[in-house]
Design a protein around this motif. Structure first.
Motif, PDB file in Angstrom:
ATOM      1  N   ALA A  79       0.841  -1.201   0.000  1.00  0.00           N
ATOM      2  CA  ALA A  79       0.000   0.000   0.000  1.00  0.00           C
ATOM      3  C   ALA A  79       0.874   1.248   0.000  1.00  0.00           C
ATOM      4  N   GLY A 107     -11.513   1.804   3.825  1.00  0.00           N
ATOM      5  CA  GLY A 107     -10.740   0.632   4.197  1.00  0.00           C
ATOM      6  C   GLY A 107     -10.401   0.667   5.672  1.00  0.00           C
ATOM      7  N   LYS A 111      -8.746   4.908   6.373  1.00  0.00           N
ATOM      8  CA  LYS A 111      -8.229   5.240   5.042  1.00  0.00           C
ATOM      9  C   LYS A 111      -9.296   5.067   3.980  1.00  0.00           C
ATOM     10  N   VAL A 113      -9.408   3.796   0.170  1.00  0.00           N
ATOM     11  CA  VAL A 113      -8.511   2.915  -0.566  1.00  0.00           C
ATOM     12  C   VAL A 113      -9.025   2.632  -1.966  1.00  0.00           C
ATOM     13  N   GLU A 127      -2.185  -1.108  -3.430  1.00  0.00           N
ATOM     14  CA  GLU A 127      -3.273  -0.386  -2.776  1.00  0.00           C
ATOM     15  C   GLU A 127      -2.875   1.072  -2.641  1.00  0.00           C
ATOM     16  N   CYS A 129      -3.769   4.522  -0.595  1.00  0.00           N
ATOM     17  CA  CYS A 129      -4.383   4.883   0.688  1.00  0.00           C
ATOM     18  C   CYS A 129      -4.335   6.392   0.898  1.00  0.00           C
TER      19      CYS A 129
END
Length: 133
Positions: A79, A107, A111, A113, A127, A129
């Motif tokens: 991420a 998420g 976050k 996401v 990912e 974020c």
């Protein structure tokens, strides 16, 4: 992308894996969270400036359950922290990446996401974020 936000590791048994990582890092998980939309329970560990997220499936149809069935335990995703996730989604689409979420979703760890498909990132699930303010 400003920095690696965390590395996600898929595990079969969160409780057992938490004990392993607690021994590894010399400290317990600092946070646990259920993410119902993804069908996972997570725990987070800090190691210096680095964050590790353990993910265990809460239902057999979740993406993590399918990952574990296909590949077994291990690194699931990397991420990256972004300042403006919507702008980053647009930029990455324009660069030809396959974005799995046209609209960011909530998420874990407060976050927003979105994910990039591994087929467009050399086999690595990425990912994005952004901290929810």
């Amino acid at each position: 992308m400003r920095k690696i936000e965390h590395i996600g590791i898929a595990v079969k048994d969160l409780e057992e894996s938490n004990l392993v990582f607690e021994k590894l890092f010399g400290a317990p998980a600092y946070k646990f969270e259920d993410v119902e939309t993804e069908g996972v329970t997570t725990s987070f560990f800090m190691n210096g400036p680095n964050k590790i997220e353990l993910l265990a499936a809460t239902n057999p149809e979740s993406p993590i359950a399918k990952f574990l069935e296909k590949k077994g335990e291990g690194i699931h995703h990397i991420a990256f922290d972004v300042e403006d996730i919507t702008a980053e989604i647009t930029r990455l689409k324009e660069e030809g990446f396959v974005v799995l979420n046209d609209v960011p979703k909530k998420g874990a760890d407060n976050k927003l996401v979105a994910f990039l498909h591994p087929k467009s990132t050399n086999g690595v699930l990425i990912e994005l974020c952004q901290e929810i303010k």
